[in-house]
Design an enzyme around this catalytic site. Structure first.
Site, short mmCIF file in Angstrom:
data_model
loop_
_atom_site.label_atom_id
_atom_site.label_comp_id
_atom_site.label_asym_id
_atom_site.label_seq_id
_atom_site.Cartn_x
_atom_site.Cartn_y
_atom_site.Cartn_z
N LYS A 22 0.85 -1.21 0.00
CA LYS A 22 0.00 0.00 0.00
C LYS A 22 0.88 1.25 0.00
O LYS A 22 0.69 2.15 -0.82
CB LYS A 22 -0.89 0.01 1.25
CG LYS A 22 -1.51 1.37 1.55
CD LYS A 22 -2.42 1.36 2.75
CE LYS A 22 -1.76 1.60 4.08
NZ LYS A 22 -1.48 3.00 4.42
N ASP A 304 4.35 0.76 12.19
CA ASP A 304 3.17 0.11 11.60
C ASP A 304 3.00 -1.35 12.03
O ASP A 304 2.01 -1.99 11.66
CB ASP A 304 3.25 0.17 10.06
CG ASP A 304 3.06 1.58 9.54
OD1 ASP A 304 2.62 2.45 10.30
OD2 ASP A 304 3.36 1.82 8.35
N ARG A 396 -8.69 -0.28 4.47
CA ARG A 396 -7.80 0.71 3.85
C ARG A 396 -6.45 0.09 3.49
O ARG A 396 -5.79 0.54 2.57
CB ARG A 396 -7.54 1.87 4.81
CG ARG A 396 -8.77 2.67 5.13
CD ARG A 396 -8.44 3.84 5.99
NE ARG A 396 -7.47 4.69 5.30
CZ ARG A 396 -7.08 5.87 5.74
NH1 ARG A 396 -7.57 6.35 6.86
NH2 ARG A 396 -6.20 6.58 5.07
N1 EPU Z 1 6.86 14.70 10.53
C1 EPU Z 1 7.05 16.03 10.79
N2 EPU Z 1 6.96 16.93 9.74
C2 EPU Z 1 6.70 16.53 8.49
C3 EPU Z 1 6.50 15.16 8.22
C4 EPU Z 1 6.59 14.26 9.26
O1 EPU Z 1 7.29 16.42 11.94
O2 EPU Z 1 6.64 17.39 7.60
C5 EPU Z 1 6.95 13.72 11.62
C6 EPU Z 1 5.63 12.99 11.87
O3 EPU Z 1 4.77 13.72 12.71
C7 EPU Z 1 6.10 11.69 12.48
C8 EPU Z 1 7.44 11.45 11.78
O4 EPU Z 1 7.84 12.69 11.23
O5 EPU Z 1 6.36 11.89 13.86
C9 EPU Z 1 7.39 10.42 10.67
O6 EPU Z 1 6.31 10.70 9.79
P1 EPU Z 1 6.39 10.34 8.24
O7 EPU Z 1 6.30 11.59 7.47
O8 EPU Z 1 7.55 9.45 8.02
O9 EPU Z 1 5.05 9.51 8.04
P2 EPU Z 1 4.07 9.55 6.79
O10 EPU Z 1 4.83 9.71 5.55
O11 EPU Z 1 2.96 10.48 7.08
C10 EPU Z 1 4.21 6.98 6.32
C11 EPU Z 1 3.23 5.84 6.19
C12 EPU Z 1 2.65 5.51 7.55
C13 EPU Z 1 3.82 5.13 8.48
C14 EPU Z 1 4.85 6.27 8.54
C15 EPU Z 1 6.07 5.94 9.34
C16 EPU Z 1 2.36 6.12 3.97
C17 EPU Z 1 1.23 6.46 3.08
N3 EPU Z 1 2.17 6.22 5.28
O12 EPU Z 1 3.47 8.08 6.84
O13 EPU Z 1 1.81 4.39 7.38
O14 EPU Z 1 3.34 4.88 9.78
O15 EPU Z 1 5.27 6.60 7.20
O16 EPU Z 1 6.72 4.81 8.85
O17 EPU Z 1 3.43 5.76 3.48
C18 EPU Z 1 0.03 2.92 7.87
O18 EPU Z 1 0.27 2.33 6.80
O19 EPU Z 1 -0.74 2.46 8.74
C19 EPU Z 1 0.68 4.21 8.14
C20 EPU Z 1 0.22 5.08 9.04
#
Ligand code: EPU
Length: 417
Positions: A22, A304, A396
């Site tokens: 996903k 995750d 999802r």
């Molecule tokens: N963060 C910031 N600022 C930003 C972006 C992120 O402070 O601009 C922080 C977040 O708040 C968090 C950390 O950085 O504390 C990591 O967040 P990240 O951006 O890596 O997460 P994401 O890209 O929003 C993806 C996955 C999530 C998974 C996380 C961490 C996708 C679509 N989603 O989210 O997947 O938990 O990386 O590995 O790729 C799931 O599949 O259930 C899911 C939530």
């Protein structure tokens, strides 16, 4: 709304095939916006999040055909560089079209994703990265409005390694003049898969999978025929199901090194398993021990899989400690697991799990995707019937979960509430 009725206590066994990832499919689908040519994506999972991304791509101007397990993405007649609130609010990953539209069209208007159940999830790092490439960002009425005349090559240093931020900025950077360097980049396999996909379209990216990604800007990307990696989180979930409720379960079609951190903790806990190329054979029935886990960016233990592992540890001997370092509110499964007889206490970002002998079926509520999976796992081993409401969270991210589990001998019924 759908719910699951799980009759617990059945031993599961047999082979389960892992679907496409996903979290790799979503950015790769967004990246199809970077070319006018046809893109064929194989191994894309049939999930509600993927359908939301396809809806968004059609809204923007792509035409999508489905053929067996492939998606064919073609350029439509009109382009609309906007991601409306209604689509972004149902799936935060919609914000990934921002980088692709900035890269291809030099402008985009995308609804602000806002927070979600598991935490605030800001996107400041995405925006900071775009600005470093010369993009002007304004926030207007809840929308991010981005515009740039010429994408300039630059050094982008992320304050935290962010998966979505790295992917978003990478998509904008493929056309930057002079090239870009992304530092403190996320190293997750899904970032690597996106980079491989972009390279298959003619991008020049190196270093994905390390903290420093180099992008040599190109003028144009062409079409591609690409196969998406298997879903490491789905694989870890079925692996844990086998450890809890097997029998012998063969988790097939995964890349075992993608879940090395999970396998390491499972081994420490006493899970009996062996790894063979793209399969893992896991045997349940062993007495497990409590372990200590801290979630970390890849290659650390994935956030995750935290909820599913907690489910397993509810019945391990002794005390386990899980520290969640990525998202501030990702323990919503704890109260539900406790309703099933677990003994878990939470203090701030730490959960202390005191092993119990057995879990008992109860009506419980799914609150987010991975929390739902942990309740399903608990339901498989609980005495009696577990009813899990709000299964749409599970849909999802898990393709046909009840079918896959029932094929292994579980008893999971989908009912309408
Ligand atoms: N963060 C910031 N600022 C930003 C972006 C992120 O402070 O601009 C922080 C977040 O708040 C968090 C950390 O950085 O504390 C990591 O967040 P990240 O951006 O890596 O997460 P994401 O890209 O929003 C993806 C996955 C999530 C998974 C996380 C961490 C996708 C679509 N989603 O989210 O997947 O938990 O990386 O590995 O790729 C799931 O599949 O259930 C899911 C939530």
């Amino acid at each position: 709304m759908d719910a699951f009725l799980i009759e617990g206590g059945r031993k599961i066994g047999g082979e389960v095939k892992i679907s496409g990832s996903k979290n790799a499919s979503l950015p790769i689908l967004a990246a199809t916006l970077l070319t006018d040519d046809d893109v064929i994506l194989k191994n894309a999972p049939d999930l509600s999040d993927v359908r939301t991304m396809l809806k968004l791509l059609s809204y923007i101007g792509k035409e999508i055909e489905k053929k067996d397990d492939s998606l064919i993405v073609k350029q439509g007649e009109k382009i609309n560089t906007e991601a409306p609130y209604d689509l972004v609010k149902t799936m935060r990953a919609s914000v990934l079209v921002l980088g692709a539209m900035i890269g291809k069209y030099h402008r985009a208007r995308v609804s602000f994703p806002g927070g979600c159940a598991i935490g605030a999830r800001p996107i400041d790092q995405h925006l900071k990265g775009f600005e470093a490439l010369g993009v002007k960002i304004d926030i207007e009425e809840g929308y991010i409005v981005a515009g740039v005349k010429k994408l300039v090559g630059n050094r982008v240093v992320f304050d935290v390694p962010t998966v979505g931020g790295t992917e978003n900025v990478l998509m904008a950077a493929v056309f930057s003049e002079g090239g870009a360097v992304l530092e403190n980049a996320a190293m997750e396999p899904e970032v690597v898969d996106l980079a491989n996909f972009l390279n298959s379209m003619g991008a020049k990216i190196s270093g994905a999978g390390t903290p420093t990604i180099q992008v040599e800007g190109v003028k144009k990307l062409h079409g591609s025929d690409y196969s998406i990696i298997p879903d490491r989180i789905e694989a870890a979930t079925y692996f844990i199901a086998g450890a809890m409720a097997g029998g012998e379960v063969v988790v097939d079609s995964l890349i075992p090194e993608h879940i090395e951190a999970v396998l390491k903790k499972a081994d420490e806990s006493g899970v009996d398993f062996s790894v063979e190329d793209s399969r893992i054979i896991v045997r349940g029935g062993r007495k497990l021990r409590g372990v200590q886990i801290k979630t970390q960016p890849y290659p650390g233990f994935p956030t995750d899989v935290q909820a599913q592992m907690m489910s397993m540890l509810t019945r391990a001997q002794g005390i386990s400690v899980i520290v969640e370092t990525i998202f501030e509110n990702r323990f919503m499964h704890v109260n539900e697991l406790n309703r099933m007889g677990a003994n878990i206490k939470v203090e701030d970002r730490t959960a202390i799990i005191n092993g119990v002998k057995k879990l008992k079926g109860a009506p419980v509520m799914a609150s987010d995707l991975r929390a739902s999976a942990s309740l399903v796992l608990a339901g498989l081993v609980a005495e009696g019937v577990t009813k899990i409401s709000r299964i749409y969270h599970l849909d999802r991210g898990y393709e046909s979960m009840e079918c896959k589990l029932n094929a292994l001998g579980a008893s999971v019924k989908r009912i309408k509430e």
